[in-house]
Write a protein that holds these residues in place. Structure first.
Motif, PDB file in Angstrom:
ATOM      1  N   LYS A 162      39.526  44.908 -48.078  1.00 44.98           N
ATOM      2  CA  LYS A 162      38.524  44.389 -47.150  1.00 44.98           C
ATOM      3  C   LYS A 162      39.177  43.565 -46.038  1.00 44.98           C
ATOM      4  CE  LYS A 162      35.125  45.814 -49.847  1.00 44.98           C
ATOM      5  NZ  LYS A 162      34.228  46.926 -49.449  1.00 44.98           N
ATOM      6  N   ASN A 163      38.417  43.380 -44.971  1.00 43.52           N
ATOM      7  CA  ASN A 163      38.862  42.562 -43.844  1.00 43.52           C
ATOM      8  C   ASN A 163      38.544  41.090 -44.112  1.00 43.52           C
ATOM      9  OD1 ASN A 163      39.885  44.167 -41.270  1.00 43.52           O
ATOM     10  ND2 ASN A 163      38.331  45.429 -42.294  1.00 43.52           N
ATOM     11  N   THR A 164      39.335  40.492 -44.989  1.00 48.15           N
ATOM     12  CA  THR A 164      39.192  39.079 -45.322  1.00 48.15           C
ATOM     13  C   THR A 164      40.421  38.325 -44.804  1.00 48.15           C
ATOM     14  OG1 THR A 164      40.200  39.510 -47.483  1.00 48.15           O
ATOM     15  CG2 THR A 164      37.795  39.539 -47.376  1.00 48.15           C
ATOM     16  N   ARG A 165      40.347  37.006 -44.823  1.00 48.23           N
ATOM     17  CA  ARG A 165      41.474  36.190 -44.366  1.00 48.23           C
ATOM     18  C   ARG A 165      42.756  36.633 -45.082  1.00 48.23           C
ATOM     19  NH1 ARG A 165      43.569  31.387 -42.336  1.00 48.23           N
ATOM     20  NH2 ARG A 165      44.945  30.242 -43.748  1.00 48.23           N
ATOM     21  N   ILE A 185      46.691  40.654 -38.416  1.00 44.70           N
ATOM     22  CA  ILE A 185      46.527  39.812 -39.601  1.00 44.70           C
ATOM     23  C   ILE A 185      45.335  38.904 -39.341  1.00 44.70           C
ATOM     24  CG2 ILE A 185      47.572  38.110 -41.130  1.00 44.70           C
ATOM     25  CD1 ILE A 185      50.326  39.074 -40.169  1.00 44.70           C
ATOM     26  N   LEU A 186      44.384  38.894 -40.263  1.00 46.62           N
ATOM     27  CA  LEU A 186      43.171  38.111 -40.067  1.00 46.62           C
ATOM     28  C   LEU A 186      43.365  36.659 -40.483  1.00 46.62           C
ATOM     29  CD1 LEU A 186      40.362  40.555 -41.255  1.00 46.62           C
ATOM     30  CD2 LEU A 186      40.794  39.765 -38.916  1.00 46.62           C
ATOM     31  N   LYS A 187      42.913  35.767 -39.630  1.00 43.68           N
ATOM     32  CA  LYS A 187      42.892  34.334 -39.952  1.00 43.68           C
ATOM     33  C   LYS A 187      41.533  33.929 -40.525  1.00 43.68           C
ATOM     34  CE  LYS A 187      44.743  31.938 -36.468  1.00 43.68           C
ATOM     35  NZ  LYS A 187      45.022  31.612 -35.040  1.00 43.68           N
ATOM     36  N   LYS A 188      40.533  34.780 -40.283  1.00 43.94           N
ATOM     37  CA  LYS A 188      39.193  34.546 -40.816  1.00 43.94           C
ATOM     38  C   LYS A 188      38.628  35.872 -41.318  1.00 43.94           C
ATOM     39  CE  LYS A 188      37.982  30.766 -37.633  1.00 43.94           C
ATOM     40  NZ  LYS A 188      37.020  30.316 -36.592  1.00 43.94           N
ATOM     41  N   ILE A 209      51.947  29.868 -41.486  1.00 45.50           N
ATOM     42  CA  ILE A 209      52.722  30.350 -40.340  1.00 45.50           C
ATOM     43  C   ILE A 209      51.832  31.181 -39.424  1.00 45.50           C
ATOM     44  CG2 ILE A 209      54.759  31.651 -39.616  1.00 45.50           C
ATOM     45  CD1 ILE A 209      55.358  29.096 -41.227  1.00 45.50           C
ATOM     46  N   VAL A 210      51.047  32.063 -40.027  1.00 43.51           N
ATOM     47  CA  VAL A 210      50.108  32.880 -39.239  1.00 43.51           C
ATOM     48  C   VAL A 210      49.185  31.984 -38.424  1.00 43.51           C
ATOM     49  CG1 VAL A 210      48.240  34.574 -39.358  1.00 43.51           C
ATOM     50  CG2 VAL A 210      50.183  34.766 -40.920  1.00 43.51           C
ATOM     51  N   ASP A 211      48.687  30.925 -39.036  1.00 41.16           N
ATOM     52  CA  ASP A 211      47.762  30.017 -38.351  1.00 41.16           C
ATOM     53  C   ASP A 211      48.414  29.299 -37.171  1.00 41.16           C
ATOM     54  OD1 ASP A 211      45.684  30.617 -40.102  1.00 41.16           O
ATOM     55  OD2 ASP A 211      46.181  28.996 -41.485  1.00 41.16           O
ATOM     56  N   ARG A 212      49.740  29.168 -37.203  1.00 38.28           N
ATOM     57  CA  ARG A 212      50.442  28.424 -36.150  1.00 38.28           C
ATOM     58  C   ARG A 212      51.007  29.315 -35.044  1.00 38.28           C
ATOM     59  NH1 ARG A 212      54.938  25.686 -39.403  1.00 38.28           N
ATOM     60  NH2 ARG A 212      55.684  25.160 -37.311  1.00 38.28           N
ATOM     61  N   LEU A 213      50.927  30.630 -35.208  1.00 36.65           N
ATOM     62  CA  LEU A 213      51.495  31.531 -34.202  1.00 36.65           C
ATOM     63  C   LEU A 213      50.826  31.340 -32.844  1.00 36.65           C
ATOM     64  CD1 LEU A 213      51.823  34.825 -36.282  1.00 36.65           C
ATOM     65  CD2 LEU A 213      53.713  33.442 -35.386  1.00 36.65           C
ATOM     66  N   LYS A 214      51.630  31.529 -31.794  1.00 35.28           N
ATOM     67  CA  LYS A 214      51.146  31.451 -30.425  1.00 35.28           C
ATOM     68  C   LYS A 214      51.442  32.785 -29.731  1.00 35.28           C
ATOM     69  CE  LYS A 214      53.804  28.017 -29.381  1.00 35.28           C
ATOM     70  NZ  LYS A 214      54.485  27.995 -30.700  1.00 35.28           N
ATOM     71  N   PRO A 215      50.696  33.139 -28.676  1.00 39.43           N
ATOM     72  CA  PRO A 215      50.984  34.379 -27.945  1.00 39.43           C
ATOM     73  C   PRO A 215      52.435  34.404 -27.468  1.00 39.43           C
ATOM     74  CG  PRO A 215      48.895  33.459 -27.228  1.00 39.43           C
ATOM     75  CD  PRO A 215      49.541  32.422 -28.109  1.00 39.43           C
ATOM     76  N   GLY A 216      53.114  35.500 -27.760  1.00 38.70           N
ATOM     77  CA  GLY A 216      54.511  35.644 -27.359  1.00 38.70           C
ATOM     78  C   GLY A 216      55.504  35.314 -28.438  1.00 38.70           C
ATOM     79  N   ASP A 217      55.071  34.681 -29.537  1.00 42.30           N
ATOM     80  CA  ASP A 217      55.985  34.454 -30.661  1.00 42.30           C
ATOM     81  C   ASP A 217      56.475  35.797 -31.198  1.00 42.30           C
ATOM     82  OD1 ASP A 217      55.929  31.708 -30.574  1.00 42.30           O
ATOM     83  OD2 ASP A 217      54.390  31.490 -32.115  1.00 42.30           O
TER      84      ASP A 217
END
Length: 227
Positions: A162-165, A185-188, A209-217
């Protein structure tokens, strides 16, 4: 001098009256039908509105007309992922490692494609070009959501996935069989995507780590450890 009599105005023949009445009734019915059709269109929700996430170009949702599922019936009937084969994916970033399980028995087409790309170092150095509050997405060699490996794969889904966090899934365009290399990768939780996108794994370590990613990482490396 004889006075000419004026002809009195003749009443419209009955048949003519019927024709006029029929035209009026038809006009009224047409107006009513047009108004109802307009009302229905205004009330109907926009198509695919719920699936305009995960990706503007590569993950617009569209209903899949032809979907494949994994072949491991024993694992499906068991009802949990502990009964199925798992390979480990390690995504190294400058912020730390993201570890995910992928399921080659449940999603053979998708996992085979992903592991082929990872094994050829396709993902090394690519960016997470899309980062939102609910999803991150990467795997595009163009870096803008428009690229891929040069081929596409057939959509497959599995009711266990399923599409879960923490879910790892393939991004695609509005057509079902258009996934290539981009994944998200789903954060929510995003249940509206269930059945329309190929979920093939889930993060088991490194969601912070996923939660902290920024565009371009960047994904420095993507490695597979097969069991």
């Amino acid at each position: 001098m004889a006075v000419k009599k004026k002809n009195p105005r003749q009443p419209a023949p009955p048949r003519r009256n019927l024709i006029i009445a029929a035209i009026i009734v038809f006009t009224l019915l047409l107006a009513a039908a047009t108004g109802y059709s307009t009302y229905r269109q205004e009330q109907q929700p926009e198509s695919n509105a719920a699936a305009e996430k995960p990706n503007d170009k590569q993950a617009d949702a569209g209903k899949a007309d032809d979907k494949n599922t994994g072949n491991n019936k024993a694992a499906q009937s068991a009802g949990d992922l502990s009964k199925t084969k798992k390979d480990l994916v390690v995504i190294k970033t400058s912020l730390g490692d993201i570890e995910a399980e992928v399921y080659p028995e449940l999603m053979p087409v998708t996992v085979t494609n992903f592991e082929k790309l990872a094994g050829s170092e396709f993902y090394n150095g690519l960016t997470f070009h899309r980062v939102e509050d609910w999803v991150v997405q990467g795997g595009d060699p163009e870096g803008d959501g428009s690229g891929g490996p040069g081929w596409t794969i057939k959509l497959e889904t599995n009711p266990l996935l399923k599409n879960t966090r923490g879910a790892v899934a393939m991004a695609r365009s509005e057509k079902p069989d258009t996934a290539g290399s981009q994944f998200y990768i789903l954060k929510k939780d995003a249940s509206w995507l269930d059945g329309d996108y190929a979920v093939f794994g889930r993060v088991v370590k490194g969601m912070e780590i996923v939660d902290r990613l920024k565009p371009g990482d960047k994904m420095q490396t993507v490695d597979i450890a097969k069991n």
